[in-house]
Design an enzyme around this catalytic site. Structure first.
Site, mmCIF file in Angstrom:
data_model
loop_
_atom_site.group_PDB
_atom_site.id
_atom_site.type_symbol
_atom_site.label_atom_id
_atom_site.label_comp_id
_atom_site.label_asym_id
_atom_site.label_seq_id
_atom_site.Cartn_x
_atom_site.Cartn_y
_atom_site.Cartn_z
ATOM 1 N N ASN A 203 0.857 -1.196 0.000
ATOM 2 C CA ASN A 203 0.000 0.000 0.000
ATOM 3 C C ASN A 203 0.889 1.240 0.000
ATOM 4 O OD1 ASN A 203 0.544 0.835 2.853
ATOM 5 N ND2 ASN A 203 -0.324 -1.189 3.224
ATOM 6 N N ILE A 300 -3.055 -7.355 14.213
ATOM 7 C CA ILE A 300 -2.007 -7.204 15.243
ATOM 8 C C ILE A 300 -2.507 -6.400 16.445
ATOM 9 C CG2 ILE A 300 0.341 -6.380 15.684
ATOM 10 C CD1 ILE A 300 0.828 -6.659 12.619
HETATM 11 O O1 PMT Z 1 2.847 6.122 6.574
HETATM 12 P P1 PMT Z 1 2.328 7.453 6.063
HETATM 13 O O2 PMT Z 1 2.574 7.619 4.578
HETATM 14 O O3 PMT Z 1 2.832 8.609 6.860
HETATM 15 O O4 PMT Z 1 0.735 7.435 6.195
HETATM 16 C C1 PMT Z 1 0.181 7.420 7.460
HETATM 17 C C2 PMT Z 1 -1.002 6.449 7.549
HETATM 18 C C3 PMT Z 1 -2.135 6.948 6.676
HETATM 19 C C4 PMT Z 1 -0.572 5.043 7.100
HETATM 20 C C5 PMT Z 1 -1.414 6.364 9.053
HETATM 21 O O5 PMT Z 1 -1.791 7.659 9.476
HETATM 22 C C6 PMT Z 1 -2.555 5.391 9.271
HETATM 23 O O6 PMT Z 1 -3.734 5.699 9.130
HETATM 24 N N1 PMT Z 1 -2.207 4.134 9.632
HETATM 25 C C7 PMT Z 1 -3.155 3.007 9.746
HETATM 26 C C8 PMT Z 1 -3.469 2.485 8.389
HETATM 27 C C9 PMT Z 1 -4.401 1.298 8.423
HETATM 28 O O7 PMT Z 1 -4.000 0.215 8.102
HETATM 29 O O8 PMT Z 1 -5.579 1.541 8.913
HETATM 30 P P2 PMT Z 1 -6.765 0.436 9.029
HETATM 31 O O9 PMT Z 1 -7.968 1.251 9.253
HETATM 32 O O10 PMT Z 1 -6.722 -0.500 7.911
HETATM 33 O O11 PMT Z 1 -6.363 -0.377 10.331
HETATM 34 C C10 PMT Z 1 -6.851 -0.045 11.628
HETATM 35 C C11 PMT Z 1 -5.793 -0.290 12.685
HETATM 36 O O12 PMT Z 1 -5.522 -1.688 12.785
HETATM 37 C C12 PMT Z 1 -4.461 0.378 12.409
HETATM 38 O O13 PMT Z 1 -3.949 0.816 13.628
HETATM 39 C C13 PMT Z 1 -3.603 -0.764 11.847
HETATM 40 O O14 PMT Z 1 -2.218 -0.576 12.155
HETATM 41 C C14 PMT Z 1 -4.143 -1.942 12.626
HETATM 42 N N2 PMT Z 1 -4.032 -3.228 11.898
HETATM 43 C C15 PMT Z 1 -4.670 -3.432 10.719
HETATM 44 C C16 PMT Z 1 -4.596 -4.659 10.101
HETATM 45 C C17 PMT Z 1 -3.846 -5.690 10.716
HETATM 46 N N3 PMT Z 1 -3.740 -6.878 10.155
HETATM 47 N N4 PMT Z 1 -3.222 -5.455 11.873
HETATM 48 C C18 PMT Z 1 -3.296 -4.252 12.478
HETATM 49 O O15 PMT Z 1 -2.713 -4.057 13.547
#
Ligand code: PMT
Length: 395
Positions: A203, A300
């Site tokens: 991504n 995670i």
């Molecule tokens: O890295 P940059 O270019 O600076 O951009 C920043 C960002 C947009 C990546 C950051 O601000 C951000 O939003 N990070 C989380 C991105 C994400 O995967 O969001 P999500 O809504 O899909 O996931 C929700 C949460 O679960 C997040 O904290 C993610 O780390 C966590 N997760 C998701 C999937 C997984 N298998 N394990 C996780 O821990």
């Protein structure tokens, strides 16, 4: 605009105060200068008046000065009292509460943070009397900037040179140690899920948000472990960085390091699905269409939040619409303490941008952090995390 009351005492390093005032003004501080009688033998008040844009203060209970900006008002005006250079004599006076001139009186009156930048001969600095005084001032919350080691005006070499004006200004910017002794685990960047030896699913995360959090948290006193997917950013100083590639590697690294952490912030954009099979050879082109079998990765942050001894857990939500709705859902479903939600796929902010904006939610509250650079945003978010962490742990 922050108000800096700059006290200049009588040492040769007083000549550097002119540059210090210029740099402070450049950083948008409003500076008022207080000089001791001996400081005026090294540098003229006129120089400092011209650079600061305010008349210089030097007399206690001077009728004309008390009318303009009396010593009590001057103390109330200050957001920071900075004394540079601070001589051994002044340090001794401050330690013992003497108030026989304007600066030493102000030292007793101000309620704001106090910084001193000592400057003296190296033997005077090492003298036990000076060291005792410095230790007492530190215990009372006075912040010390320097001194530095090097050749001295008296011809000797050693510790006692005043820090350079640019380092003094940088020290004023240093954030408060609100995370002192806290252990903080941060994930950052994307993951790469291999399909075969040459291709992967990933991504647009650059890691900038997570790295900014790691850097700022370290400056706030935290012991930071950063588990990072593949990025091209320099490693933050004094941070334990562990590089991983896949979601599975990030999961096992987090699980290996999560014990004894006080807080965890998941800023990584972790793949939700990974190829069910990784081909050992390059997949060859076949027909007009192709399908890919994917399987779910471990969530995670949800796994961390389900631990019996879970750290204070902060997730991110990256969404292209319905930000609040999805963020609230993730907060509940993943059992998080805080969720920081950002819009992605917009003209500004989100993935790979230097700036970002956050809507932050916790069980019984929320706040917005408007678009700003990711370092500033990281500081704002960490201050909130520290506040919510203490609220939870003192409840
Ligand atoms: O890295 P940059 O270019 O600076 O951009 C920043 C960002 C947009 C990546 C950051 O601000 C951000 O939003 N990070 C989380 C991105 C994400 O995967 O969001 P999500 O809504 O899909 O996931 C929700 C949460 O679960 C997040 O904290 C993610 O780390 C966590 N997760 C998701 C999937 C997984 N298998 N394990 C996780 O821990």
């Amino acid at each position: 605009m922050k108000h800096v009351l700059l006290g200049i005492t009588g040492g040769i390093a007083a000549y550097k105060a002119a540059e210090l005032v210029r740099l402070l003004r450049q950083q948008n501080y409003d500076v008022r200068v207080v000089m001791t009688d001996s400081a005026m033998k090294f540098i003229t008040p006129l120089t400092l008046q011209a650079l600061s844009g305010h008349a210089v203060h030097s007399k206690l209970l001077d009728a004309s000065e008390e009318n303009a900006m009396g010593h009590i008002n001057l103390a109330r005006w200050a957001d920071i009292l900075l004394i540079a250079p601070a001589t051994a004599n002044c340090i001794a006076k401050f330690t013992h509460g003497l108030a026989d001139d304007l600066l030493s009186t102000l030292f007793l009156v101000v309620q704001c943070p106090i910084y001193i930048a000592p400057a003296m001969n190296q033997s005077m600095w090492h003298n036990l009397a000076t060291q005792d005084n410095i230790a007492q001032l530190s215990q009372r919350g006075v912040s010390l900037i320097g001194p530095e080691s090097g050749s001295q005006a008296c011809g000797e070499t050693g510790l006692g040179r005043m820090s350079e004006p640019c380092d003094i200004v940088a020290a004023l910017h240093a954030p408060e140690q609100i995370l002192l002794n806290k252990k903080l685990l941060i994930t950052a960047g994307p993951t790469r899920e291999p399909l075969d030896p040459v291709r992967y699913i990933s991504n647009r995360s650059s890691g900038k948000m997570g790295y900014a959090l790691a850097e700022q948290a370290e400056k706030m006193g935290a012991e930071v472990t950063l588990i990072s997917g593949p990025v091209t950013l320099p490693q933050p100083k004094n941070v334990h960085v562990i590089m991983v590639e896949t979601a599975a590697e990030m999961y096992s690294s987090v699980m290996q390091h999560v014990a004894l952490q006080d807080m965890m912030i998941a800023a990584a954009a972790v793949a939700d699905y990974t190829p069910a099979v990784v081909q050992s050879d390059k997949i060859k082109k076949q027909g007009d269409e192709s399908t890919l079998a994917l399987q779910k990765t471990q969530d995670i942050i949800a796994c961390v939040a389900s631990l019996a001894n879970k750290p204070f857990t902060v997730g991110f939500a990256a969404e292209t619409k319905n930000l609040e709705h999805y963020a609230q859902d993730k907060l509940q479903r993943k059992n998080l303490d805080i969720i920081a939600a950002n819009l992605v796929g917009q003209a500004e902010g989100g993935f790979d941008s230097a700036v970002n904006a956050l809507q932050v939610y916790w069980r019984d509250g929320n706040t917005n952090f408007p678009m700003t650079n990711k370092n500033e945003l990281a500081s704002q978010l960490l201050a909130l995390i520290s506040e919510r962490y203490h609220a939870k742990n003192s409840a």
